[in-house]
Write an enzyme that holds these catalytic residues in place. Sequence first.
Site, PDB file in Angstrom:
ATOM      1  N   ARG A 248       0.858  -1.189   0.000  1.00 22.90           N
ATOM      2  CA  ARG A 248       0.000   0.000   0.000  1.00 22.90           C
ATOM      3  C   ARG A 248       0.892   1.236   0.000  1.00 22.90           C
ATOM      4  O   ARG A 248       0.947   1.984   0.971  1.00 22.90           O
ATOM      5  CB  ARG A 248      -0.919  -0.001   1.224  1.00 22.90           C
ATOM      6  CG  ARG A 248      -1.726  -1.256   1.480  1.00 22.90           C
ATOM      7  CD  ARG A 248      -2.729  -1.610   0.435  1.00 22.90           C
ATOM      8  NE  ARG A 248      -3.969  -0.868   0.409  1.00 22.90           N
ATOM      9  CZ  ARG A 248      -5.042  -1.124   1.140  1.00 22.90           C
ATOM     10  NH1 ARG A 248      -5.008  -2.064   2.048  1.00 22.90           N
ATOM     11  NH2 ARG A 248      -6.150  -0.436   0.977  1.00 22.90           N
TER      12      ARG A 248
ATOM     13  N   GLN B 253      -0.045   2.754  -5.951  1.00 24.11           N
ATOM     14  CA  GLN B 253      -1.435   3.194  -5.773  1.00 24.11           C
ATOM     15  C   GLN B 253      -2.348   2.799  -6.942  1.00 24.11           C
ATOM     16  O   GLN B 253      -3.484   2.400  -6.733  1.00 24.11           O
ATOM     17  CB  GLN B 253      -1.473   4.710  -5.603  1.00 24.11           C
ATOM     18  CG  GLN B 253      -2.330   5.134  -4.460  1.00 24.11           C
ATOM     19  CD  GLN B 253      -2.037   6.564  -4.024  1.00 24.11           C
ATOM     20  OE1 GLN B 253      -1.299   7.297  -4.694  1.00 24.11           O
ATOM     21  NE2 GLN B 253      -2.609   6.954  -2.916  1.00 24.11           N
TER      22      GLN B 253
ATOM     23  N   ASP C 215      -3.685  -0.723  -6.599  1.00 24.38           N
ATOM     24  CA  ASP C 215      -4.257  -1.063  -5.295  1.00 24.38           C
ATOM     25  C   ASP C 215      -5.729  -1.472  -5.428  1.00 24.38           C
ATOM     26  O   ASP C 215      -6.650  -0.675  -5.283  1.00 24.38           O
ATOM     27  CB  ASP C 215      -4.106   0.150  -4.365  1.00 24.38           C
ATOM     28  CG  ASP C 215      -4.566  -0.144  -2.957  1.00 24.38           C
ATOM     29  OD1 ASP C 215      -5.114  -1.233  -2.716  1.00 24.38           O
ATOM     30  OD2 ASP C 215      -4.380   0.732  -2.096  1.00 24.38           O
TER      31      ASP C 215
ATOM     32  N   SER D 217      -8.138  -1.171  -2.365  1.00 21.56           N
ATOM     33  CA  SER D 217      -8.773   0.144  -2.216  1.00 21.56           C
ATOM     34  C   SER D 217      -9.906   0.326  -3.219  1.00 21.56           C
ATOM     35  O   SER D 217     -10.979   0.807  -2.868  1.00 21.56           O
ATOM     36  CB  SER D 217      -7.753   1.270  -2.433  1.00 21.56           C
ATOM     37  OG  SER D 217      -6.911   1.359  -1.322  1.00 21.56           O
TER      38      SER D 217
ATOM     39  N   TYR E 228      -1.842  -0.654   8.417  1.00 16.19           N
ATOM     40  CA  TYR E 228      -2.911  -1.591   8.794  1.00 16.19           C
ATOM     41  C   TYR E 228      -3.037  -1.662  10.305  1.00 16.19           C
ATOM     42  O   TYR E 228      -2.072  -1.450  11.031  1.00 16.19           O
ATOM     43  CB  TYR E 228      -2.584  -3.005   8.298  1.00 16.19           C
ATOM     44  CG  TYR E 228      -2.773  -3.184   6.827  1.00 16.19           C
ATOM     45  CD1 TYR E 228      -4.032  -3.097   6.262  1.00 16.19           C
ATOM     46  CD2 TYR E 228      -1.698  -3.452   6.006  1.00 16.19           C
ATOM     47  CE1 TYR E 228      -4.211  -3.282   4.906  1.00 16.19           C
ATOM     48  CE2 TYR E 228      -1.868  -3.638   4.650  1.00 16.19           C
ATOM     49  CZ  TYR E 228      -3.124  -3.549   4.107  1.00 16.19           C
ATOM     50  OH  TYR E 228      -3.293  -3.734   2.776  1.00 16.19           O
TER      51      TYR E 228
END
Length: 371
Positions: free
Chosen positions: A116, A121, A124, A127, A220
Amino acid sequence: MLIRIHRETRPGERRVALVPKTVRRLVDAGHTVVFPAGVGLGADYSDETYTAAGAEMYEGSPPEADLVAAVGPITLDDVAPTKAVVAFLDPLGQPAEMSRFAAAGVQALSMELIPRTTLAQSMDALSSQATSAGYEAVLMAAGELRRFLPMMMTAAGTIPPAKALVLGAGVAGLQAISTLRRLGAMVAGYDIRPEAAEQIESLGATFVGGPTEKQDSGGYASEVTEDTKAAQLAALHTHVAAADIVITTAQVPGRAAPILVTAAMVADMKPGSVVVDLAASTGGNCEVTEAGKTIDYHGVIVMGPLDLPSRTAGQSSEMYSRNVTALIDYLADEDGVLVLDPDDEIAAGCAVVRDGEITNERVRAAAEGGS
Ligand code: NAD
């Protein structure tokens, strides 16, 4: 490389790993993309849109692929013959399957294990799919709730807004808060990470308080101690009881979801209130959630949907497809061959099986433990 699009078989799964728009990009980059009939129908993409984008439909047994792109989870039998596979492989949930990929020499890329980081990005998928899930959870709750969400000022009187509580303010939780705010609900939120308080407030919701703990595992959350659990339940009880809608999204990767809403809290909610538990697949944040079901608990509707991103299958697939394509672009060399450099953070992170070995320590331990 020859990329084969997998036709998903999990019940309720409507998504497809590659949509025509991104297939066109892959074909333009020199790859060959093949698909079985009906691959995108669940997400409203016809076979014609794939062929128009430059993909080739195959009939009968699948041709050997360099890479199979799937949503997942999948087994080796689902995708063979192939040299590599990319999907939500659920490696911690299916370690034995990772051993099978290793034994068959199939390189296995897990979308869950993409780091992450800012660089990754665009890849990802956790997400992108959590965005869909957070949005859809609110629509499900609004559909079940037998009252208005916004404040109504009418000649027949003023009706106050519905009260919503969102537990867990990661990607899905923040999207749920935004969607609830757009629909006019009065929203409160909670997360164990202290930095989430500011993010909750920046969306026009209030942070309900309760214990917070700085987390050190790459953003996390980790499992909390028994004392923290007790303090959380004590702090949340009255907020849950007062809410018309509770949406729970708290997850700890690779572990059972934390219980934040007990049966006693649900029993204290008003009849007709709604709980939507996004953590249903990992045990649920609510003690009475039944995965994949909607139940009535003392007059409160408790939903444990497992198919949220599939409810906006076209757009969830579009985002997932961009994530997968960004990963392929990143990993393919100039000849279009997949290169899994163990010194590259993204390649090393997501290649849960490389060259016949399970590379991820936790997955390897789970596979060796026979779990
Ligand atoms: P997730 O789905 O694993 O968990 C959802 C939320 O539940 C998290 O916010 C977590 O803190 C919370 N949670 C877990 N245990 C809890 C408990 N006992 N009580 C209350 N809340 C609890 O998380 P996610 O949405 O995938 O995001 C996790 C983190 O990764 C966030 O910090 C997010 O900002 C970050 N992130 C970073 C990037 C990036 O840098 N590219 C991208 C996405 C997410």
